[in-house]
Design a protein around this motif. Structure first.
Motif, short mmCIF file in Angstrom:
data_model
loop_
_atom_site.label_atom_id
_atom_site.label_comp_id
_atom_site.label_asym_id
_atom_site.label_seq_id
_atom_site.Cartn_x
_atom_site.Cartn_y
_atom_site.Cartn_z
N THR A 1 -5.06 -36.74 31.82
CA THR A 1 -6.43 -37.92 32.36
C THR A 1 -7.60 -37.32 32.55
OG1 THR A 1 -5.79 -37.03 34.53
CG2 THR A 1 -4.39 -39.01 33.76
N VAL A 2 -8.05 -36.05 32.10
CA VAL A 2 -9.17 -35.74 32.35
C VAL A 2 -10.03 -36.47 31.00
CG1 VAL A 2 -10.73 -33.61 31.81
CG2 VAL A 2 -8.74 -33.57 32.89
N PRO A 3 -11.18 -37.00 31.42
CA PRO A 3 -11.77 -37.91 30.56
C PRO A 3 -12.44 -36.98 29.42
CG PRO A 3 -13.20 -37.64 32.61
CD PRO A 3 -11.91 -37.04 32.76
N LEU A 4 -12.33 -37.43 28.36
CA LEU A 4 -12.72 -36.64 26.83
C LEU A 4 -14.18 -36.73 26.70
CD1 LEU A 4 -9.77 -37.52 24.45
CD2 LEU A 4 -10.25 -35.30 25.66
N PRO A 5 -14.85 -35.97 25.97
CA PRO A 5 -16.30 -35.99 25.83
C PRO A 5 -16.49 -37.34 24.92
CG PRO A 5 -15.67 -33.89 24.91
CD PRO A 5 -14.53 -34.43 25.68
N LYS A 6 -17.59 -38.04 24.95
CA LYS A 6 -17.70 -39.08 24.30
C LYS A 6 -18.37 -38.51 22.88
CE LYS A 6 -18.26 -42.62 27.61
NZ LYS A 6 -19.04 -43.70 28.10
N ARG A 7 -17.71 -39.25 21.88
CA ARG A 7 -18.71 -38.73 20.64
C ARG A 7 -19.83 -39.57 20.27
NH1 ARG A 7 -13.15 -38.70 16.83
NH2 ARG A 7 -12.08 -36.54 18.16
N PRO A 8 -20.83 -38.84 19.64
CA PRO A 8 -21.99 -39.47 19.41
C PRO A 8 -21.58 -40.46 18.26
CG PRO A 8 -22.13 -37.39 18.54
CD PRO A 8 -20.80 -37.63 19.53
N LYS A 9 -22.25 -41.65 18.13
CA LYS A 9 -22.23 -42.50 17.13
C LYS A 9 -22.82 -41.91 15.88
CE LYS A 9 -21.75 -46.67 19.86
NZ LYS A 9 -22.32 -48.08 20.14
N VAL A 10 -22.21 -41.88 14.63
CA VAL A 10 -22.60 -41.39 13.59
C VAL A 10 -23.23 -42.73 12.71
CG1 VAL A 10 -22.25 -40.03 11.45
CG2 VAL A 10 -21.10 -39.55 13.71
N ARG A 11 -24.49 -42.25 12.25
CA ARG A 11 -25.24 -43.47 11.48
C ARG A 11 -25.20 -42.75 9.98
NH1 ARG A 11 -30.62 -45.85 13.99
NH2 ARG A 11 -29.64 -47.16 15.40
N THR A 12 -24.48 -43.69 9.12
CA THR A 12 -24.58 -43.30 7.76
C THR A 12 -25.62 -43.79 7.13
OG1 THR A 12 -23.11 -45.16 6.94
CG2 THR A 12 -22.07 -43.18 7.74
N ALA A 13 -26.11 -43.05 6.32
CA ALA A 13 -27.39 -43.34 5.31
C ALA A 13 -26.75 -44.45 4.11
CB ALA A 13 -28.02 -42.24 4.56
N PRO A 14 -27.67 -45.26 3.79
CA PRO A 14 -27.36 -46.18 2.57
C PRO A 14 -27.17 -45.44 1.43
CG PRO A 14 -29.32 -46.72 3.23
CD PRO A 14 -28.93 -45.70 4.45
N ALA A 15 -25.98 -45.90 0.63
CA ALA A 15 -25.82 -45.04 -0.72
C ALA A 15 -27.15 -45.37 -1.71
CB ALA A 15 -24.62 -45.77 -1.50
#
Length: 96
Positions: free
Chosen positions: A52-66
């Motif tokens: 039940t220990v809260p997990l660290p939030k993952r940062p949102k990853v932005r992907t570059a356009p192809a």
């Protein structure tokens, strides 16, 4: 299944140790079965705390356009049309 974090390990371990000591001191049991039950209960409590220990939030990853070359999907027909057009341009320049 994600790997446990250091916080989960430490909170779970500390909970097991302190819960075992507290229950053994409060129950004043001398039998082996009583000690085994207390240890099992402490392990269960430690596992519950660790999960039940809260997990660290993952940062949102932005992907570059192809890149433009990756977005372009040419079929064989498109390539043949472009080749024929190039040949016609070449023929016109020879006739001049």
């Amino acid at each position: 299944m994600p790997r446990p974090t250091a916080a989960q390990f430490s909170y779970g371990s500390v909970t097991v140790v302190f819960a075992t000591l507290a229950m053994l001191l409060l129950s004043r049991t001398d039998s082996g079965i009583g000690v085994a039950v207390i240890c099992a209960a402490a392990l269960g409590l430690g596992l519950l705390v660790a999960v039940t220990v809260p997990l660290p939030k993952r940062p949102k990853v932005r992907t570059a356009p192809a890149p433009a070359a990756a977005r372009t999907h040419r079929t064989i027909e498109d390539i043949e049309i472009a080749a024929a057009h190039t040949e016609r341009i070449g023929e016109h320049s020879l006739h001049r």
